[in-house]
Design a protein around this motif. Structure first.
Motif, PDB file in Angstrom:
ATOM      1  N   LEU A   1       0.857  -1.180   0.000  1.00 21.50           N
ATOM      2  CA  LEU A   1       0.000   0.000   0.000  1.00 21.50           C
ATOM      3  C   LEU A   1       0.894   1.232   0.000  1.00 21.50           C
ATOM      4  CD1 LEU A   1      -2.800   1.352   0.316  1.00 21.50           C
ATOM      5  CD2 LEU A   1      -2.470   1.169   2.798  1.00 21.50           C
ATOM      6  N   ALA A   2       0.897   1.990  -1.089  1.00 24.76           N
ATOM      7  CA  ALA A   2       1.791   3.129  -1.248  1.00 24.76           C
ATOM      8  C   ALA A   2       1.011   4.331  -1.766  1.00 24.76           C
ATOM      9  CB  ALA A   2       2.928   2.776  -2.197  1.00 24.76           C
TER      10      ALA A   2
ATOM     11  N   VAL B   1       7.071   1.784  -7.440  1.00 26.42           N
ATOM     12  CA  VAL B   1       7.419   0.967  -6.282  1.00 26.42           C
ATOM     13  C   VAL B   1       8.255  -0.214  -6.753  1.00 26.42           C
ATOM     14  CG1 VAL B   1       6.574  -0.410  -4.336  1.00 26.42           C
ATOM     15  CG2 VAL B   1       5.319   1.636  -5.058  1.00 26.42           C
ATOM     16  N   GLU B   2       9.372  -0.467  -6.070  1.00 28.10           N
ATOM     17  CA  GLU B   2      10.268  -1.556  -6.441  1.00 28.10           C
ATOM     18  C   GLU B   2      10.563  -2.428  -5.224  1.00 28.10           C
ATOM     19  OE1 GLU B   2      13.396   0.033  -9.566  1.00 28.10           O
ATOM     20  OE2 GLU B   2      12.988   1.532  -7.999  1.00 28.10           O
ATOM     21  N   LEU B   3      10.910  -3.676  -5.485  1.00 33.66           N
ATOM     22  CA  LEU B   3      11.214  -4.663  -4.457  1.00 33.66           C
ATOM     23  C   LEU B   3      12.485  -5.394  -4.842  1.00 33.66           C
ATOM     24  CD1 LEU B   3      10.276  -6.742  -2.104  1.00 33.66           C
ATOM     25  CD2 LEU B   3       9.259  -8.016  -4.009  1.00 33.66           C
ATOM     26  N   MET B   4      13.310  -5.704  -3.844  1.00 28.51           N
ATOM     27  CA  MET B   4      14.433  -6.604  -4.100  1.00 28.51           C
ATOM     28  C   MET B   4      14.759  -7.352  -2.817  1.00 28.51           C
ATOM     29  SD  MET B   4      17.895  -4.348  -4.342  1.00 28.51           S
ATOM     30  CE  MET B   4      18.520  -3.393  -2.963  1.00 28.51           C
ATOM     31  N   GLY B   5      15.319  -8.551  -2.985  1.00 24.60           N
ATOM     32  CA  GLY B   5      15.669  -9.379  -1.846  1.00 24.60           C
ATOM     33  C   GLY B   5      16.575 -10.501  -2.280  1.00 24.60           C
ATOM     34  N   ASP B   6      16.893 -11.382  -1.325  1.00 29.68           N
ATOM     35  CA  ASP B   6      17.757 -12.500  -1.697  1.00 29.68           C
ATOM     36  C   ASP B   6      17.092 -13.417  -2.714  1.00 29.68           C
ATOM     37  OD1 ASP B   6      15.888 -13.832  -0.080  1.00 29.68           O
ATOM     38  OD2 ASP B   6      17.212 -13.788   1.651  1.00 29.68           O
TER      39      ASP B   6
ATOM     40  N   ASP C   1      -3.728   3.094  -4.993  1.00 29.96           N
ATOM     41  CA  ASP C   1      -2.588   3.062  -4.077  1.00 29.96           C
ATOM     42  C   ASP C   1      -2.087   1.649  -3.773  1.00 29.96           C
ATOM     43  OD1 ASP C   1      -2.688   5.849  -3.847  1.00 29.96           O
ATOM     44  OD2 ASP C   1      -4.131   5.730  -2.198  1.00 29.96           O
ATOM     45  N   ILE C   2      -2.530   0.623  -4.506  1.00 31.55           N
ATOM     46  CA  ILE C   2      -2.099  -0.750  -4.285  1.00 31.55           C
ATOM     47  C   ILE C   2      -1.155  -1.175  -5.412  1.00 31.55           C
ATOM     48  CG2 ILE C   2      -2.804  -3.155  -4.037  1.00 31.55           C
ATOM     49  CD1 ILE C   2      -3.575  -1.425  -1.715  1.00 31.55           C
ATOM     50  N   TRP C   3      -0.014  -1.738  -5.035  1.00 31.16           N
ATOM     51  CA  TRP C   3       0.987  -2.199  -5.992  1.00 31.16           C
ATOM     52  C   TRP C   3       1.241  -3.679  -5.747  1.00 31.16           C
ATOM     53  CZ3 TRP C   3       3.473   1.312  -9.444  1.00 31.16           C
ATOM     54  CH2 TRP C   3       3.093   2.638  -9.264  1.00 31.16           C
TER      55      TRP C   3
END
Length: 406
Positions: A332-333, A339-344, A359-361
């Motif tokens: 929720l942004a 909006v970006e995401l990163m992880g292992d 507002d939902i990604w």
């Protein structure tokens, strides 16, 4: 004669990288800062001195690899100077349940005007255990071996250590203990004696050329909220009489803007016997150029937005099972443009989310069961921990989010 590393090279490298914009370069996650300020130091058996300091620091992560570098350049009011540089790298194994292995290497060096250069290089292996994200607990145990050199000559060093950490809200608490053995010096380049230490929390004082061993224990507490970050440590060392003593440190950072902060620190450090560096006291005040941890992160959700999210059964951050080993990440942004995401699970490569409602990604990607680290970024700002996710303080990365998927 023993070959001395050029600690100034590490300092120059970290300075150049710190001047680059945060997030630049080939690594997926980069954090860089540059501190410039003044300080006061009084080392054991010597008078107090005022210094000007310049201290760059850099950390970068790419997949399971993490590298950090830092340095300090200080000029004393007497006209003397000191340069200190350090570099470290870690490689983490894939998670096996709640366990993860780490292989690491560290090197540091200190150069003084009119004095010999000192340094140390170590290899380390550790096993980490992390509880569920709901509990926010972890522990580690490991061993290290390497070589140190100073006025007393070169000497092998071996050590074993262990510790635990816990996080609650904005607090992080750490405890650790270890045992270190230093062999007798192989040769003697010059007569031992105390050297003036740099202005840093790193310990720095005289030791003999004979073999010795000692035990250490330390507790630390950190707290962060909004633009303010505070930390404190308390330590003790046991061994022969000349090595016993206590250490402490306290510091804080207040971010005036997203890229400019005020940093203060004070404390006492013990002698470092392997390199023959003296103990002392310090106090510093500096301006920090970098990116604040919360810059560009999600702004707090307002009451009416939270009420609407609850009505729609939406949380500020959620991961839902999509079947076939895939998961849907929802954020929720309000007011965000990107909006970006990163992880292992993405090899620390940025993955863009798609707007799928007011507002939902969302994005659906493969994420296996187990323990994962991740961060998000909004509108190209700094990478930050998703709302509602347990933050994990890491000595290289700073702070990442910790989740457990079952």
């Amino acid at each position: 004669m023993h070959r001395r590393p050029q600690s100034g090279a590490a300092f120059v490298l970290s300075l150049l990288l710190a001047l680059a914009p945060a997030g630049a370069g080939v690594c997926a996650q980069v954090t860089a800062t540059l501190d410039a300020g003044t300080g006061s130091a009084r080392w054991d058996d010597r008078s107090r001195s005022t210094v000007l300091t310049l201290a760059p620091a850099l950390s970068a992560a790419y997949g399971a690899l993490v590298v950090s570098a830092g340095g300090t350049a200080a000029r004393f009011d007497s006209g003397g100077w000191v340069r200190q540089g350090n570099i470290a790298g870690s490689a983490f194994t894939p998670a096996l349940g709640r366990l993860r292995g780490e292989l690491a290497a560290t090197a540091q060096g200190t150069a003084y005007r009119a004095h010999a250069t000192t340094g140390e290089a170590l290899g380390r292996a550790r096993l980490h255990w992390v509880s569920s994200a709901q509990h926010g607990l972890g522990a580690w145990a490991g061993a290290s071996a390497g070589h140190a050199w100073g006025d007393a000559g070169g000497r092998p060093v071996v050590a074993a250590d262990g510790g635990a950490w816990a996080q609650r809200g904005g607090f992080t608490f750490r405890v650790s203990a270890g045992r270190t053995g230093v062999s007798a010096a192989a040769s003697r380049d010059s007569a031992p004696g105390p050297l003036p230490p740099p202005i840093s929390i790193s310990p720095t004082p005289a030791s003999s050329a004979r073999a010795l061993s000692y035990s250490t224990a330390e507790a630390g507490l950190g707290w962060a909220r909004g633009s303010l970050e505070l930390s404190a440590t308390l330590g003790a060392r046991a061994g022969e009489r000349s090595l016993r003593g206590g250490s402490w440190g306290a510091g804080g950072t207040f971010w005036l803007t997203s890229y400019l902060g005020l940093v203060g620190s004070a404390g006492r450090y013990l002698p470092e016997p392997a390199q023959g560096l003296a103990g002392g006291r310090y106090a510093t005040l500096a301006m920090r150029f970098g990116v604040a941890p919360g810059a560009g992160s999600l702004r707090p959700v307002r009451a009416r937005e939270a009420k609407a999210a609850v009505a729609a059964r939406e949380a500020p951050f959620a991961i839902r099972d999509a079947g076939d080993g895939r998961r849907t990440v929802e954020i929720l942004a309000p007011g965000a443009r990107q909006v970006e995401l990163m992880g292992d699970f993405t090899d620390w490569q940025a993955v863009a989310l798609v707007r799928s409602g007011p507002d939902i990604w969302r994005v659906t990607i493969p994420i296996a069961k187990g323990t994962h680290r991740l961060n998000i970024r909004v509108d190209g700002g700094a990478w930050s921990v998703p709302p509602g996710v347990t933050p994990l303080a890491d000595e290289f990365l700073g702070t990442v989010g910790l989740i457990i998927l079952e």
